[in-house]
Write an enzyme that holds these catalytic residues in place. Structure first.
Site, PDB file in Angstrom:
ATOM      1  N   THR A 309     -20.343   1.263 -20.633  1.00  0.00           N
ATOM      2  CA  THR A 309     -21.421   2.626 -20.080  1.00  0.00           C
ATOM      3  C   THR A 309     -22.802   2.257 -20.355  1.00  0.00           C
ATOM      4  O   THR A 309     -23.375   2.791 -19.250  1.00  0.00           O
ATOM      5  CB  THR A 309     -21.154   3.986 -21.030  1.00  0.00           C
ATOM      6  OG1 THR A 309     -19.545   4.414 -21.219  1.00  0.00           O
ATOM      7  CG2 THR A 309     -21.885   4.906 -20.847  1.00  0.00           C
ATOM      8  N   GLN A 339     -17.303   7.919 -16.955  1.00  0.00           N
ATOM      9  CA  GLN A 339     -19.024   7.958 -17.274  1.00  0.00           C
ATOM     10  C   GLN A 339     -19.173   6.846 -16.388  1.00  0.00           C
ATOM     11  O   GLN A 339     -18.946   5.906 -15.829  1.00  0.00           O
ATOM     12  CB  GLN A 339     -18.719   6.068 -18.678  1.00  0.00           C
ATOM     13  CG  GLN A 339     -18.200   6.907 -20.123  1.00  0.00           C
ATOM     14  CD  GLN A 339     -16.673   6.188 -19.556  1.00  0.00           C
ATOM     15  OE1 GLN A 339     -15.535   6.456 -19.540  1.00  0.00           O
ATOM     16  NE2 GLN A 339     -16.261   6.859 -21.331  1.00  0.00           N
ATOM     17  N   GLN A 361     -20.316  12.547 -15.735  1.00  0.00           N
ATOM     18  CA  GLN A 361     -20.113  12.206 -16.566  1.00  0.00           C
ATOM     19  C   GLN A 361     -21.176  11.707 -17.364  1.00  0.00           C
ATOM     20  O   GLN A 361     -20.904  10.139 -16.369  1.00  0.00           O
ATOM     21  CB  GLN A 361     -18.870  11.688 -17.201  1.00  0.00           C
ATOM     22  CG  GLN A 361     -18.795  11.622 -18.685  1.00  0.00           C
ATOM     23  CD  GLN A 361     -17.300  10.863 -19.449  1.00  0.00           C
ATOM     24  OE1 GLN A 361     -15.769  11.298 -18.647  1.00  0.00           O
ATOM     25  NE2 GLN A 361     -16.445  10.417 -20.026  1.00  0.00           N
ATOM     26  N   ASP A 362     -22.018  11.922 -18.385  1.00  0.00           N
ATOM     27  CA  ASP A 362     -22.641  10.729 -18.930  1.00  0.00           C
ATOM     28  C   ASP A 362     -23.820  10.380 -18.354  1.00  0.00           C
ATOM     29  O   ASP A 362     -24.355   9.638 -17.781  1.00  0.00           O
ATOM     30  CB  ASP A 362     -22.209   9.416 -19.611  1.00  0.00           C
ATOM     31  CG  ASP A 362     -21.386   9.815 -20.223  1.00  0.00           C
ATOM     32  OD1 ASP A 362     -20.952  11.167 -21.338  1.00  0.00           O
ATOM     33  OD2 ASP A 362     -20.557   8.547 -20.868  1.00  0.00           O
ATOM     34  N   ASP A 383     -20.195  16.195 -21.819  1.00  0.00           N
ATOM     35  CA  ASP A 383     -21.324  14.790 -22.293  1.00  0.00           C
ATOM     36  C   ASP A 383     -22.792  14.977 -21.488  1.00  0.00           C
ATOM     37  O   ASP A 383     -22.971  13.629 -22.001  1.00  0.00           O
ATOM     38  CB  ASP A 383     -20.276  13.934 -23.082  1.00  0.00           C
ATOM     39  CG  ASP A 383     -19.465  14.247 -23.547  1.00  0.00           C
ATOM     40  OD1 ASP A 383     -18.404  13.518 -23.651  1.00  0.00           O
ATOM     41  OD2 ASP A 383     -19.783  15.535 -24.204  1.00  0.00           O
ATOM     42  N   ARG A 459     -21.278  19.503 -28.007  1.00  0.00           N
ATOM     43  CA  ARG A 459     -20.340  18.876 -29.318  1.00  0.00           C
ATOM     44  C   ARG A 459     -20.873  17.317 -30.095  1.00  0.00           C
ATOM     45  O   ARG A 459     -21.467  16.621 -29.436  1.00  0.00           O
ATOM     46  CB  ARG A 459     -18.776  18.777 -28.772  1.00  0.00           C
ATOM     47  CG  ARG A 459     -19.260  17.089 -27.216  1.00  0.00           C
ATOM     48  CD  ARG A 459     -17.768  16.910 -27.228  1.00  0.00           C
ATOM     49  NE  ARG A 459     -17.126  16.135 -26.186  1.00  0.00           N
ATOM     50  CZ  ARG A 459     -16.007  15.429 -25.617  1.00  0.00           C
ATOM     51  NH1 ARG A 459     -15.074  15.773 -26.056  1.00  0.00           N
ATOM     52  NH2 ARG A 459     -16.611  14.945 -24.634  1.00  0.00           N
ATOM     53  N   TRP A 461     -20.471  13.812 -31.077  1.00  0.00           N
ATOM     54  CA  TRP A 461     -20.305  12.683 -30.522  1.00  0.00           C
ATOM     55  C   TRP A 461     -20.379  11.412 -32.022  1.00  0.00           C
ATOM     56  O   TRP A 461     -19.024  11.207 -32.424  1.00  0.00           O
ATOM     57  CB  TRP A 461     -21.168  12.155 -29.748  1.00  0.00           C
ATOM     58  CG  TRP A 461     -20.675  10.449 -29.586  1.00  0.00           C
ATOM     59  CD1 TRP A 461     -19.563  10.147 -29.332  1.00  0.00           C
ATOM     60  CD2 TRP A 461     -21.611   9.255 -29.416  1.00  0.00           C
ATOM     61  NE1 TRP A 461     -19.936   8.784 -28.643  1.00  0.00           N
ATOM     62  CE2 TRP A 461     -20.811   8.649 -27.928  1.00  0.00           C
ATOM     63  CE3 TRP A 461     -23.137   9.923 -28.489  1.00  0.00           C
ATOM     64  CZ2 TRP A 461     -21.853   7.368 -28.139  1.00  0.00           C
ATOM     65  CZ3 TRP A 461     -23.372   8.092 -27.021  1.00  0.00           C
ATOM     66  CH2 TRP A 461     -22.724   7.528 -27.985  1.00  0.00           C
TER      67      TRP A 461
END
Length: 536
Positions: A309, A339, A361-362, A383, A459, A461
């Site tokens: 990532t 990711q 994502q990311d 996220d 949320r 992590w």
């Protein structure tokens, strides 16, 4: 960062258990040892999360006859620095033995070497700041040093299959305990002053401790700081006929550790490249012709062999004082790729204004240190704003987009996943006067079956995740619960998720999860740009 959704709970529970097993074991002192530890050391170590580790290391350290609070901290930092050099050697050995044999392990070792070099520099800077009395800086830099060590451990966790890697991971746990202790003592000096008899372990808002702030009762949260509008380019980038044909070429032309800004003007166009602004290239400024006009884009993603990532970022910045304005950072790997980072920042005191971040994502990896985002547009799915920085997002538009994978059946998305691992780290995400909304395409599917679409503000992590929304407009897509758990009850008693002054159809707080909070107005000033990231 967050693992692909099908594997989230299994991988996280395994890694969390492994890490905390080592940490908890190191807390327990032999019953005969406590009596032999000098009283002043016991008092100083009472500020830490791992007092036995602290007492053992300081008892062997070279301290003056009547050590001050600063002496204890500097000695603790020195212990961490010594262990850090051993960790670097172990990482290099893993790299040497992995070359040509295991692509993922090679990449993890290289990431470790890079991250530990950052840790070494930040730890050294923290030591100097403690000596000079700059405790806010010292805490920010020591907190980042700890993050980089933890991230090295995490990188190795995914390639752990040899005794060599397992040994390095075990050593890294010891190293992070030492660095955590030094960080905790900096936090104690900042909170209690030099009388170590008053010191206690770090606390957060969940413990009723809100930290320092201003004296105005706190409602001047916004900042006028931004990217200057009168900058003169030092380098120009365009597709044809310019001084530089790529953004990376222009960045490479910047001096190392320059005292003034190095301004790169990037003319309108789509630049498909991976850009890295290294640690030595500080005060780099990227200026474009506008969001959607000047676009830097890539498609690296963590599903590729040998790519983590961390490495997927289209643009990755490590040099301090970075600025960007009027351009787009994009990762087009798409929703199937998990990711895929558009922008990653480790730049301390960075300022980004009028910038668009596109991904799924990311999207935005606000990895470490102190960052300000103003009038930006950030879009994604899972996220999509994550990291362990102290970052303020002011006057910005946060957009949930469709994953385009059977979206008519419904989707679950989370705006943030903050990754604070230690309560003494002065990190968190602050959203001020911003809008949480969705793209027009996403709304098409949302309106068909709104009950099937679940969108959350964040949320946890990591264990001490911290995110707050102040005076933000929350559209109907935000679930009444507001926040989502990560795995079971993990971090629900240690995180801090807060709101104040939320507006819009998603702002009704009566349905919020019981482990989130409403921020008392007298504590809002803690989250101002000046107090939270020391800009202003």
């Amino acid at each position: 960062m967050p693992t692909p959704l099908p594997f989230l709970f299994l991988l996280f529970s395994l890694s969390s258990a492994a890490h905390h097993h080592h940490s908890h074991r190191s807390r327990l002192p032999p019953s005969s040892a406590a009596a032999t530890v000098p009283g002043p050391i016991q008092k100083a170590c009472a500020a830490t999360r791992y007092p036995y580790v602290c007492e053992s290391s300081l008892s062997s350290a070279s301290l003056p006859p009547d050590p001050s609070a600063t002496d204890f901290i500097l000695a603790s930092v020195s212990v961490s620095a010594t262990n850090l050099r051993t960790a670097q050697s172990k990482s290099q050995s893993i790299l040497d033995s992995s070359l040509g044999n295991n692509l993922n392990r090679t990449n993890a070792a290289r990431n470790c070497i890079e991250l530990l070099s950052y840790s070494e520099r930040r730890l050294s800077a923290a030591s100097r700041a403690v000596s000079d009395g700059g405790l806010a800086d010292a805490r920010a830099w020591a907190g980042a040093a700890l993050l980089y060590q933890y991230d090295c451990w995490s990188a190795l966790k995914y390639v752990n299959g040899t005794d060599q890697v397992a040994d390095a991971m075990s050593f890294l746990v010891t190293l992070t305990n030492h660095t955590s202790n030094a960080l905790s003592m900096v936090a104690a000096l900042q909170r209690y002053g030099g009388d170590t008899s008053q010191w206690a372990p770090p606390q957060t808002e969940r413990d009723g401790y809100w930290g320092g702030g201003g004296d105005d009762g706190g409602y001047r949260l916004g900042s006028q700081i931004g990217v200057p509008t009168n900058l003169v380019p030092d380098a120009t980038v365009c597709k044809y006929g310019c001084q530089h044909g790529t953004v990376q070429s222009a960045v490479d032309a910047a001096p190392e550790y320059g005292l003034g800004r190095f301004v790169v003007y990037i003319k309108e166009g789509v630049y498909e490249e991976t850009v890295r602004v290294p640690f030595e290239k500080n005060n780099v400024v990227l200026l474009g012709d506008g969001k959607g006009k000047t676009v830097i884009t890539g498609k690296l993603n963590a599903d590729m062999a040998g790519v983590s990532t961390y490495n997927t970022a289209t643009v990755g910045v490590a040099g301090d004082g970075f600025m960007a304005s009027n351009l787009t950072f994009s990762n087009t790997a798409g929703p199937d790729a998990h990711q895929a980072v558009a922008f990653r920042s480790d730049s301390d005191r960075s300022v980004i204004e009028n910038v668009e971040f596109l991904g799924h994502q990311d999207t935005l990896y606000a990895h470490s240190l102190r960052q300000l985002y103003k009038s930006c547009c950030i879009s994604g799915t899972v996220d999509f704003i994550f990291g362990n920085s102290a970052a303020v997002f002011q006057d910005s538009l946060i957009l949930v987009v469709t994953r385009q994978l059977n979206p008519e059946k419904g989707e679950t998305n989370t705006v943030t996943a903050h990754g604070r691992t230690d309560p003494a780290q002065p990190t968190g995400f602050v959203f001020y006067n911003s809008v949480i909304n969705a793209s027009a395409e996403y709304y098409t599917y949302y309106k068909q079956k709104p009950g099937n679409h679940k969108n959350y503000l964040g949320r946890p992590w990591k264990e001490y995740s911290r995110t707050v929304y102040i005076d933000c407009y929350l559209e109907v897509i935000v679930r009444p619960e507001g926040w989502s758990p990560w795995a079971g009850d993990f971090a629900l008693s240690t995180l801090f998720y807060g709101e104040f002054g939320s507006k819009g159809p998603g702002s009704n707080t009566t349905g919020r999860v019981p482990w989130s909070s409403q921020i008392p107005p007298e504590h809002l000033d803690v989250y101002s740009v000046q107090n939270f990231i020391q800009l202003g």
